[in-house]
Design a protein around this motif. Structure first.
Motif, PDB file in Angstrom:
ATOM      1  N   GLN A   1      -3.918  -6.124  -5.112  1.00 18.60           N
ATOM      2  CA  GLN A   1      -2.960  -5.791  -6.161  1.00 18.60           C
ATOM      3  C   GLN A   1      -1.623  -6.492  -5.935  1.00 18.60           C
ATOM      4  OE1 GLN A   1      -3.677  -3.916  -8.906  1.00 18.60           O
ATOM      5  NE2 GLN A   1      -5.759  -3.977  -8.106  1.00 18.60           N
ATOM      6  N   LEU A   2      -1.337  -6.799  -4.683  1.00 23.15           N
ATOM      7  CA  LEU A   2      -0.050  -7.397  -4.342  1.00 23.15           C
ATOM      8  C   LEU A   2      -0.198  -8.906  -4.239  1.00 23.15           C
ATOM      9  CD1 LEU A   2       2.811  -6.371  -3.737  1.00 23.15           C
ATOM     10  CD2 LEU A   2       2.228  -6.389  -1.325  1.00 23.15           C
ATOM     11  N   PRO A   3       0.523  -9.673  -5.072  1.00 23.88           N
ATOM     12  CA  PRO A   3       0.342 -11.125  -5.089  1.00 23.88           C
ATOM     13  C   PRO A   3       0.862 -11.824  -3.840  1.00 23.88           C
ATOM     14  CG  PRO A   3       2.149 -10.475  -6.518  1.00 23.88           C
ATOM     15  CD  PRO A   3       1.489  -9.214  -6.076  1.00 23.88           C
TER      16      PRO A   3
ATOM     17  N   ASN B   1      -1.709   8.651   2.240  1.00 22.12           N
ATOM     18  CA  ASN B   1      -2.817   7.859   1.710  1.00 22.12           C
ATOM     19  C   ASN B   1      -4.148   8.587   1.851  1.00 22.12           C
ATOM     20  OD1 ASN B   1      -1.560   5.703   0.555  1.00 22.12           O
ATOM     21  ND2 ASN B   1      -1.724   4.368   2.327  1.00 22.12           N
ATOM     22  N   TYR B   2      -4.096   9.911   1.983  1.00 23.13           N
ATOM     23  CA  TYR B   2      -5.297  10.739   1.855  1.00 23.13           C
ATOM     24  C   TYR B   2      -5.134  11.599   0.609  1.00 23.13           C
ATOM     25  CZ  TYR B   2      -8.603  14.511   2.232  1.00 23.13           C
ATOM     26  OH  TYR B   2      -9.587  15.419   1.936  1.00 23.13           O
ATOM     27  N   ASP B   3      -6.018  11.424  -0.354  1.00 26.37           N
ATOM     28  CA  ASP B   3      -5.951  12.158  -1.615  1.00 26.37           C
ATOM     29  C   ASP B   3      -7.033  13.234  -1.689  1.00 26.37           C
ATOM     30  OD1 ASP B   3      -3.962  10.490  -2.374  1.00 26.37           O
ATOM     31  OD2 ASP B   3      -5.035   9.539  -4.032  1.00 26.37           O
ATOM     32  N   ALA B   4      -6.612  14.422  -2.071  1.00 26.22           N
ATOM     33  CA  ALA B   4      -7.555  15.454  -2.497  1.00 26.22           C
ATOM     34  C   ALA B   4      -7.573  15.436  -4.025  1.00 26.22           C
ATOM     35  CB  ALA B   4      -7.122  16.819  -1.986  1.00 26.22           C
TER      36      ALA B   4
ATOM     37  N   TYR C   1       2.716   5.490  -7.682  1.00 31.53           N
ATOM     38  CA  TYR C   1       2.478   4.723  -6.449  1.00 31.53           C
ATOM     39  C   TYR C   1       1.006   4.401  -6.307  1.00 31.53           C
ATOM     40  CZ  TYR C   1       1.978   3.947  -1.384  1.00 31.53           C
ATOM     41  OH  TYR C   1       1.651   3.441  -0.153  1.00 31.53           O
ATOM     42  N   ARG C   2       0.173   5.415  -6.477  1.00 28.96           N
ATOM     43  CA  ARG C   2      -1.260   5.199  -6.375  1.00 28.96           C
ATOM     44  C   ARG C   2      -1.769   4.358  -7.548  1.00 28.96           C
ATOM     45  NH1 ARG C   2      -1.968   6.063  -2.463  1.00 28.96           N
ATOM     46  NH2 ARG C   2      -2.569   8.175  -1.861  1.00 28.96           N
ATOM     47  N   ALA C   3      -1.260   4.646  -8.742  1.00 33.43           N
ATOM     48  CA  ALA C   3      -1.716   3.923  -9.934  1.00 33.43           C
ATOM     49  C   ALA C   3      -1.357   2.441  -9.877  1.00 33.43           C
ATOM     50  CB  ALA C   3      -1.123   4.556 -11.190  1.00 33.43           C
ATOM     51  N   SER C   4      -0.296   2.113  -9.160  1.00 33.66           N
ATOM     52  CA  SER C   4       0.111   0.705  -9.062  1.00 33.66           C
ATOM     53  C   SER C   4      -0.577  -0.018  -7.912  1.00 33.66           C
ATOM     54  CB  SER C   4       1.630   0.615  -8.884  1.00 33.66           C
ATOM     55  OG  SER C   4       2.029   1.178  -7.649  1.00 33.66           O
ATOM     56  N   GLY C   5      -1.470   0.679  -7.210  1.00 33.76           N
ATOM     57  CA  GLY C   5      -2.213   0.031  -6.134  1.00 33.76           C
ATOM     58  C   GLY C   5      -1.828   0.500  -4.750  1.00 33.76           C
TER      59      GLY C   5
ATOM     60  N   VAL D   1      -8.395   2.521  -9.534  1.00 30.65           N
ATOM     61  CA  VAL D   1      -7.328   3.204 -10.274  1.00 30.65           C
ATOM     62  C   VAL D   1      -6.284   2.233 -10.819  1.00 30.65           C
ATOM     63  CG1 VAL D   1      -5.958   3.715  -8.195  1.00 30.65           C
ATOM     64  CG2 VAL D   1      -5.743   5.169 -10.235  1.00 30.65           C
ATOM     65  N   ALA D   2      -5.942   1.205 -10.054  1.00 33.06           N
ATOM     66  CA  ALA D   2      -4.903   0.279 -10.509  1.00 33.06           C
ATOM     67  C   ALA D   2      -5.338  -0.514 -11.736  1.00 33.06           C
ATOM     68  CB  ALA D   2      -4.511  -0.672  -9.377  1.00 33.06           C
ATOM     69  N   ASN D   3      -6.632  -0.732 -11.874  1.00 33.32           N
ATOM     70  CA  ASN D   3      -7.144  -1.495 -13.022  1.00 33.32           C
ATOM     71  C   ASN D   3      -7.658  -0.597 -14.140  1.00 33.32           C
ATOM     72  OD1 ASN D   3      -6.686  -4.059 -11.836  1.00 33.32           O
ATOM     73  ND2 ASN D   3      -8.540  -3.833 -10.597  1.00 33.32           N
ATOM     74  N   ALA D   4      -7.588   0.707 -13.934  1.00 31.95           N
ATOM     75  CA  ALA D   4      -8.067   1.639 -14.958  1.00 31.95           C
ATOM     76  C   ALA D   4      -7.100   1.684 -16.136  1.00 31.95           C
ATOM     77  CB  ALA D   4      -8.232   3.033 -14.347  1.00 31.95           C
TER      78      ALA D   4
END
Length: 598
Positions: A263-265, A496-499, A540-544, A551-554
């Motif tokens: 996600q990060l160029p 960076n652990y998601d429930a 934050y999560r949605a942007s990668g 999620v970032a490409n959803a």
């Protein structure tokens, strides 16, 4: 040439020496050789901080008491000021510089208050506490951090205006002209006893991830190319301008890695690569990674010379000092030696000048965070949240899910089930039984993340959860379980652990990462891989952030500009009473071969 006593004596010595040689007697060496003059030398020190994140006082606004952690670190610019004074007293004020590597105006309720509650941008508004403190301490330059952009460019520009030192960002470019949007560098003259000044250039570099993390604030306005690229452009220019010493202040870690996958160029943590690939740099003040590196040497591939890197610990816990030794050679100053170390702020008292300067601001914020917004019927804490489904994390998820459902009501996706992700951001967050204050809610969600809704399939969510479950250290069935060693596998941070709420599943920690999600179901039935869901997710999560899959490409169905923290505060205010019995449920648990771990 007139003959005076000096020329007469010199002539006599020369004649005498010649006569002695003629007579075959060796003359003393002093008679025909001058002793070499001692080399001109000069030493100076560059001090550095990074990731201050709005900390002036040794105070935790989320607990409303003096800051403390397991290592008994202290924090804040008031402590740093005392260390700086000590270094200046030892080295001489004119033989020192003080710089910062970014992430200055976000992170505490003190900095939040003057960005959102009593904003510095309003007409006749206040001066930002971080500007006041850094001006009083006497900073010479600061690099931009990615969190400088969290509150939008107008707040950042106002902060820049209030600072008596430049905010540097050689790779923060205007999107239209591709020219620097901030000063790329600052040049400083160090006066030496030899009449020859030393020119020290400070080059500021920030993190290219800003383009993703704060897309809403910078898109179409600024672009952020890679650190190596811009360092390679500017370091030769600084040398051609006469810089004897080049120091880079980089808001970028040293590891050469990115936490955002593809996600990060550009590489997120590129400071080590800059040292290795760009010749002409003497030292790099490292930021962004929130780690402590006293001294780390990287050999430049082209010159073979060592570049010294140092990263002081976040929040003003440490102060880096780079000590430079120079020698005058062939008409110029040459760096002979560089050494770095970190000084610990818990070894000194707060500077009363700084605490006194901002006493009123501190008091206002303490009063603000103690405002009561509702009541709770039970105590909720995050103490066990990294390994158990706890009601306090359910609180975040119910607020997010309800907010997204309301936003999508009446639209094309209103009928889809809404799931929600949340992380344990702090293991010390607590909602008390009885009165709930702003500080309680803010402590639950300390980041300025905003809320989005993304369209995901069942199959994608399964992969998302598998990725999240790599957070746990693989533990064989029957082996003892030590919670102190169970989490953060391979350095994965708690955030960076998601429930994910709304689904039911087990995480089998006896299995290898990628094969741990067992019994994944929705409303009592196995999850349909083709089914569509709405995921309430932070930006934050949605942007990668964390490089979670899909999620970032959803497809983005909705996004909000208000911080999730404020959404929680407003939800509590509206409810009046928070009863975990109405929303808490055990949706996930850790198992081994089907046997629950807890």
């Amino acid at each position: 040439m007139p003959l005076n006593r000096r020329t007469f004596l010199e002539s006599s010595v020369a004649v005498g020496a010649g006569a002695a040689l003629t007579a075959g007697v060796a003359a003393p060496a002093e008679a025909h050789e001058r002793r070499p003059k001692p080399a001109k030398r000069y030493s100076f020190t560059v001090m550095g901080t990074t990731d201050l994140h709005g900390n002036v006082f040794n105070w935790d606004y989320f607990t409303d008491k003096e800051f403390d952690d397991k290592a008994h670190n202290d924090i804040g610019l008031a402590k740093i000021s005392t260390l700086v004074d000590q270094v200046r007293a030892a080295k001489g004020r004119r033989n020192t510089l003080l710089i910062d590597a970014g992430d200055t105006i976000q992170g505490t309720q003190l900095s939040y208050y003057y960005a959102k509650v009593d904003p510095i941008t309003k007409a006749g508004g206040p001066v930002h506490p971080m500007a006041q403190a850094m001006n009083a301490i006497g900073y010479d330059a600061a690099a931009l951090g990615n969190h400088e952009f969290n509150y939008g460019i107008p707040v950042l520009r106002k902060f820049e205006e209030q600072c008596d030192f430049p905010l540097l960002g050689a790779n923060a470019l205007d999107a239209k002209t591709l020219r620097p949007a901030f000063p790329p560098y600052s040049m400083h003259r160090m006066c030496t006893p030899h009449g020859k000044d030393v020119k020290v250039a400070i080059l500021g570099l920030t993190n290219p991830g800003i383009a993703i993390w704060d897309k809403a604030n910078v898109s179409g306005k600024m672009v952020f190319p890679g650190l190596e690229e811009q360092a390679a452009k500017w370091v030769p220019k600084l040398r051609s301008m006469g810089a004897d010493v080049v120091v880079v202040s980089a808001h970028s870690g040293s590891s050469g890695t990115s936490s955002y996958g593809d996600q990060l160029p550009h590489i997120e943590n590129a400071a080590g690569l800059v040292a290795e690939q760009v010749p002409g740099i003497d030292a790099i003040l490292v930021g962004h990674a929130h780690t402590e590196i006293a001294e780390y040497r990287v050999k430049n591939k082209e010159t073979g010379k060592d570049v010294v890197l140092s990263e002081p610990l976040k929040w003003g816990q440490r102060l880096t000092t780079f000590d430079f030794d120079l020698v005058w050679e062939k008409g110029r100053w040459v760096v002979e030696k560089v050494a770095a170390q970190v000084l610990n702020s818990n070894a000194v008292a707060e500077d009363p000048e700084i605490t006194g300067l901002l006493a009123d601001e501190h008091r206002k914020v303490v009063d603000y965070v103690n405002q009561v917004i509702g009541t709770s019927t039970a105590v909720m804490t995050t103490a066990d949240a990294p390994w158990k489904d706890e009601p306090i994390i359910d609180l975040i998820n119910v607020v997010q899910a309800e907010t997204v459902k309301a936003a999508l009501a009446g639209g094309a996706h209103a009928a889809l089930p809404v799931l929600s992700q949340a992380s344990c951001f702090s293991r010390t967050a607590r909602i008390p039984a009885g009165a709930i204050s702003i500080k309680d809610a803010a402590g639950l969600y300390p980041f300025e993340n905003t809320l989005e809704a993304r369209l995901m399939t069942g199959a994608q969510l399964k992969e998302y959860l598998e990725y999240s479950a790599k957070y746990y250290v693989r533990t064989a069935a029957g082996a003892p379980v030590d919670t102190a060693k169970l989490t953060n596998a391979d350095g994965t941070p708690d955030y960076n652990y998601d429930a994910v709420s709304g689904l039911t599943y087990e995480i089998d920690i006896a299995k290898p990462a990628g094969q741990r999600i067992v019994g994944l179901s929705f409303e009592g039935r196995p999850l349909d891989p083709a089914a569509q869901f709405v995921l309430a997710v932070n930006n934050y999560r949605a942007s990668g952030g964390g490089a979670f899959p899909h999620v970032a490409n959803a497809q983005q169905l909705w996004a909000n500009s208000d911080e999730i923290r404020n959404t929680i505060i407003q939800w509590v205010k509206a409810k009046g009473t928070v009863d975990p019995g109405l929303f808490a449920s055990v949706d996930w648990k850790l198992t081994r071969d089907g046997v629950p771990v807890f």
